[in-house]
Design a protein around this motif. Structure first.
Motif, PDB file in Angstrom:
ATOM      1  N   GLN A   1      62.609  75.213 118.424  1.00  0.00           N
ATOM      2  CA  GLN A   1      61.141  74.884 118.993  1.00  0.00           C
ATOM      3  C   GLN A   1      61.165  73.552 119.921  1.00  0.00           C
ATOM      4  O   GLN A   1      60.596  72.738 121.219  1.00  0.00           O
ATOM      5  N   LEU A   2      61.253  72.467 118.482  1.00  0.00           N
ATOM      6  CA  LEU A   2      61.232  71.130 118.582  1.00  0.00           C
ATOM      7  C   LEU A   2      62.057  70.545 119.634  1.00  0.00           C
ATOM      8  O   LEU A   2      62.268  69.721 120.872  1.00  0.00           O
TER       9      LEU A   2
ATOM     10  N   GLU B   1      63.519  72.034 121.619  1.00  0.00           N
ATOM     11  CA  GLU B   1      63.530  73.108 123.239  1.00  0.00           C
ATOM     12  C   GLU B   1      62.762  72.154 123.883  1.00  0.00           C
ATOM     13  O   GLU B   1      62.516  72.014 125.003  1.00  0.00           O
ATOM     14  N   MET B   2      61.277  71.709 123.263  1.00  0.00           N
ATOM     15  CA  MET B   2      60.252  70.903 123.775  1.00  0.00           C
ATOM     16  C   MET B   2      60.847  69.204 123.872  1.00  0.00           C
ATOM     17  O   MET B   2      60.296  68.835 124.867  1.00  0.00           O
TER      18      MET B   2
ATOM     19  N   VAL C   1      64.277  63.921 117.582  1.00  0.00           N
ATOM     20  CA  VAL C   1      64.747  64.723 116.807  1.00  0.00           C
ATOM     21  C   VAL C   1      65.553  65.655 115.712  1.00  0.00           C
ATOM     22  O   VAL C   1      64.982  65.793 114.760  1.00  0.00           O
TER      23      VAL C   1
ATOM     24  N   GLY D   1      64.368  65.690 111.521  1.00  0.00           N
ATOM     25  CA  GLY D   1      64.611  67.120 110.681  1.00  0.00           C
ATOM     26  C   GLY D   1      66.235  67.753 110.331  1.00  0.00           C
ATOM     27  O   GLY D   1      65.853  68.237 109.059  1.00  0.00           O
TER      28      GLY D   1
END
Lengths: 268, 264
Positions: A162-163, A165-166, A181, A185
Motif C-alpha cells: 500500500q505504501l 502504491e502511494m 519507501v 521498510g
C-alpha cells in the motif's frame, strides 16, 4: 503505587546505577566462585586455571605483543570476510527482492547452496587456498552471505504494498521510491540478518583458525593446547566472547540510530 | 433528527472561491471496461465530470466503485475505453492526488516529511514552508515533528489530507478516506475537506458507502451497481449545508431506496 514511586524518586539515581549493574551480577558471581574453587584446589590448574592466572597470561602476551597481533589479525579477517560476503548478499537480496526476473534466475540456486553447511567446505577450501588468508576470508564470506541475503530479500518483499502504491501515485520515481519507501521498510529485517551474520562470522572464524591457520586467536589457542597452556586457551575463548558482544553492541547501536521511528525503539 | 440540527459550517460557499484557486480537471470517461479474472468489474462506463465538481460515488461492496476510482488514478489499466483529462487522453500529470481508506503515511518519516512527499519537484526548494503551511490548515502544526505512530487515527488521516493538498491538486480522488474514522472525527474531516475544496476549486471524486456523507458533501451522487452507473442524482442544495435539512433528507432517502431495491 504512590509509596513505591516516592521511594523510587528518592533513591532515583542510586537505583539507576543499580539497574545497570544487574546484568553483570551473575557473571561476577560465577567469576568469584571460579576463583575460590581454583584457589581451594577443587580442580587442577591444568584443567581449569584461576581467573587471575588467565589475566596474568593475558598481561604476559600483551607484553610480547603477541596478543594484539593475533587479535588484529582475527579482527581483520572477520571484518573483510564480513564485508565481502555481506556486500554480495545485500546486493543480491536487493536485486531479487526488487526484480522477479532476477529472483527467478538465482533464488533456487542460492537456496540449494544454502543447505550446504559451510564448515563442511573446510577440506575443499584448504585444497583450493591452502591455509592462506583467502581460505579464512572465503569461509567467513560464505557463512555471512546467507543470513544477509535471505533477510534483505524478505525485507524488500515484505514492504507494505500500500505504501509502494502511494509512492507511485504521488509521483516518486524508482530511485526515490527505493530510498524513501522500500529501503526503510526493509531495514528492520536487514538488521535481523546483520545480527545473525555477526554470530556466524565469529563462529566460522574460530573454527577456520583452529583448523587451518598460522596466526590469529584460534591459532594462538591451538598452539597453547600443544604446550598445555590452558590459561592461554581460556584467554582466547574469553576474547572471542568479548569481541562477539562488542559486534552485537555495535549492531544494536546502529539499529537504535536508524530505527528510532519504530514503536519498538521508542520510549526506551 | 427531531431536535434543531446544528448548523454545519460546511463550506465558505462558491463566492469565496477567489484567490489561490487553481481550478479543477474536467474528466471524461468513455466505454470503460475492466475485468478481474471471472468478474466484470466495469461494464462500459460513460461519464463526464466538469471542472471543479464534487462527485460522490455510492454503491454496495463489489459494485465497482473503487475500481472506477483506481482506473481514473491509473492504478489499474482499463481493458477497453478511454479516460480523458481536460480533453487529453491518458495524460494525468502531477495534478492528481489520492487519499485512501488507510492514511498510508511513511512510518519512518516525521509528520512534516510525510507531508513533503506530496510536494512537486518544482516546489522542492520551498518544501518545508509549504508543508508547514498546509499542516496549519489542517490544525496539526504542533505535531510536525512527531512520528506517525504517535498520532491518533484521525490525526493521521489529517496528515494524509495535508499531503494530498500540499501540491494544490486539480483532481482529488478519495477512496473512502473517512470510512475508518469515528463519527466526530469524520464530521470534522468533512468540514476540512469541503473548506479545501471551496478554496482550491479542485475536482473531487469521493467513493463512499455512507449516503449521508455523499449527500452532505457532493454536487452530484452517482449510484454504481454491477459495474454500471445506474443513477446520477444532482444535489442542488447551497453551501454551507445544514445537516439533515429536508431537501438533503429527501435525496438521501431516494438514494437509499434505490440501493435497497437493488439488493432484492
Amino acid at each position: 503505587m504512590t509509596a513505591v514511586s516516592t521511594v523510587r524518586k528518592a533513591r532515583g539515581s542510586r537505583l539507576r546505577v543499580g539497574d545497570n549493574l544487574v546484568p553483570w551480577l551473575l557473571p561476577l558471581l560465577i567469576l568469584g566462585g571460579w576463583q575460590i574453587a581454583a584457589m581451594v584446589g577443587l580442580f587442577p590448574a591444568r584443567m581449569l586455571p584461576a581467573p587471575t592466572s588467565i589475566v596474568a597470561a593475558g598481561y604476559r602476551l600483551l607484553g610480547t605483543g603477541e596478543l594484539q597481533q593475533n587479535i588484529w589479525v582475527s579482527f581483520w579477517r572477520a571484518a573483510v570476510g564480513f564485508l565481502i560476503g555481506g556486500g554480495i548478499g545485500f546486493a543480491l537480496g536487493l536485486a531479487n527482492g526488487l526484480s522477479n526476473l532476477s529472483a527467478r534466475m538465482t533464488d533456487t540456486t542460492l537456496q540449494m547452496i544454502r543447505n550446504i553447511p559451510h564448515l563442511a567446505l573446510i577440506p575443499l577450501v584448504i585444497l583450493w587456498f591452502g591455509i592462506d588468508e583467502a581460505a579464512k576470508l572465503f569461509l567467513v564470506a560464505f557463512g555471512v552471505f546467507f543470513p544477509i541475503y535471505l533477510n534483505t530479500f524478505h525485507g524488500v518483499r515484505g514492504v507494505d504494498p500500500q505504501l509502494v502504491e502511494m509512492g507511485r501515485i504521488y509521483g516518486m520515481n524508482p530511485a526515490r521510491l527505493f530510498w524513501r519507501v522500500i529501503f526503510p521498510g526493509a531495514l528492520p529485517s536487514i538488521f535481523v540478518g546483520l545480527r545473525f551474520a555477526l554470530g556466524i562470522m565469529w563462529l566460522t572464524l574460530i573454527v577456520a583458525e583452529t583448523i587451518a591457520a598460522s596466526s590469529g586467536l584460534g591459532y594462538m589457542a591451538m598452539q597453547a593446547r600443544e604446550f598445555m597452556r590452558t590459561d592461554v586457551v581460556m584467554l582466547s575463548i574469553l576474547i572471542y566472547a568479548l569481541l562477539g558482544k562488542l559486534a552485537d553492541l555495535c549492531a544494536g547501536l546502529l539499529e537504535r540510530l536508524t530505527l528510532s521511528w519504530h514503536p519498538a525503539f521508542q520510549g526506551g | 433528527m427531531q431536535e434543531a440540527p446544528p448548523v454545519h459550517p460546511m463550506a465558505d460557499g462558491i463566492a469565496n472561491r477567489t484567490s489561490g484557486t487553481v481550478g479543477g480537471t474536467a474528466l471524461s470517461l468513455r466505454g470503460l471496461q475492466k475485468r478481474f479474472g471471472e468478474t466484470q468489474a466495469m461494464r462500459g462506463v460513460d461519464l463526464d465530470i466538469p471542472s471543479g465538481q464534487f462527485v460522490a460515488v455510492v454503491g454496495r461492496s463489489g459494485s465497482g466503485k473503487s475500481t472506477m476510482l483506481r482506473l481514473i488514478a491509473g492504478l489499474e489499466v482499463p481493458d477497453a475505453g478511454t479516460i480523458a483529462f481536460d480533453g487529453v487522453r491518458g495524460e494525468r500529470g502531477g495534478d492528481l492526488r489520492m487519499m485512501f481508506q488507510e492514511p498510508r503515511l511513511l512510518p519512518w518519516a516525521r509528520v512534516l516529511a510525510n507531508v513533503e512527499v506530496g510536494i512537486r519537484d518544482a516546489d522542492k526548494l520551498r518544501a518545508g514552508a509549504l508543508a508547514g503551511e498546509v499542516l496549519r490548515e489542517v490544525g496539526l502544526e504542533s505535531k510536525q515533528n512527531e512520528w506517525p505512530a504517535a498520532l491518533s487515527g484521525g490525526q493521521r488521516q489529517r496528515v494524509a489530507l495535508a499531503r494530498a493538498l500540499v501540491s494544490r491538486p486539480r483532481l482529488l480522488l478519495l477512496d473512502e478516506p473517512l470510512g475508518a474514522l469515528d463519527a466526530l472525527t469524520r464530521l470534522s474531516m468533512q468540514v476540512l475537506l469541503t473548506q479545501a475544496w471551496s478554496r482550491l476549486g479542485f475536482t473531487a471524486i469521493l467513493v463512499t458507502h455512507d449516503v449521508t456523507e455523499a449527500v452532505a458533501l457532493a454536487d452530484r451522487v452517482l449510484i454504481i451497481e454491477d459495474g454500471r452507473i445506474v443513477q446520477d442524482v444532482a444535489v442542488r442544495e447551497a453551501r454551507p449545508r445544514t445537516r439533515g435539512s429536508p431537501t438533503l433528507a429527501t435525496i438521501e432517502n431516494s438514494i437509499l431506496e434505490e440501493l435497497l431495491t437493488e439488493e432484492i
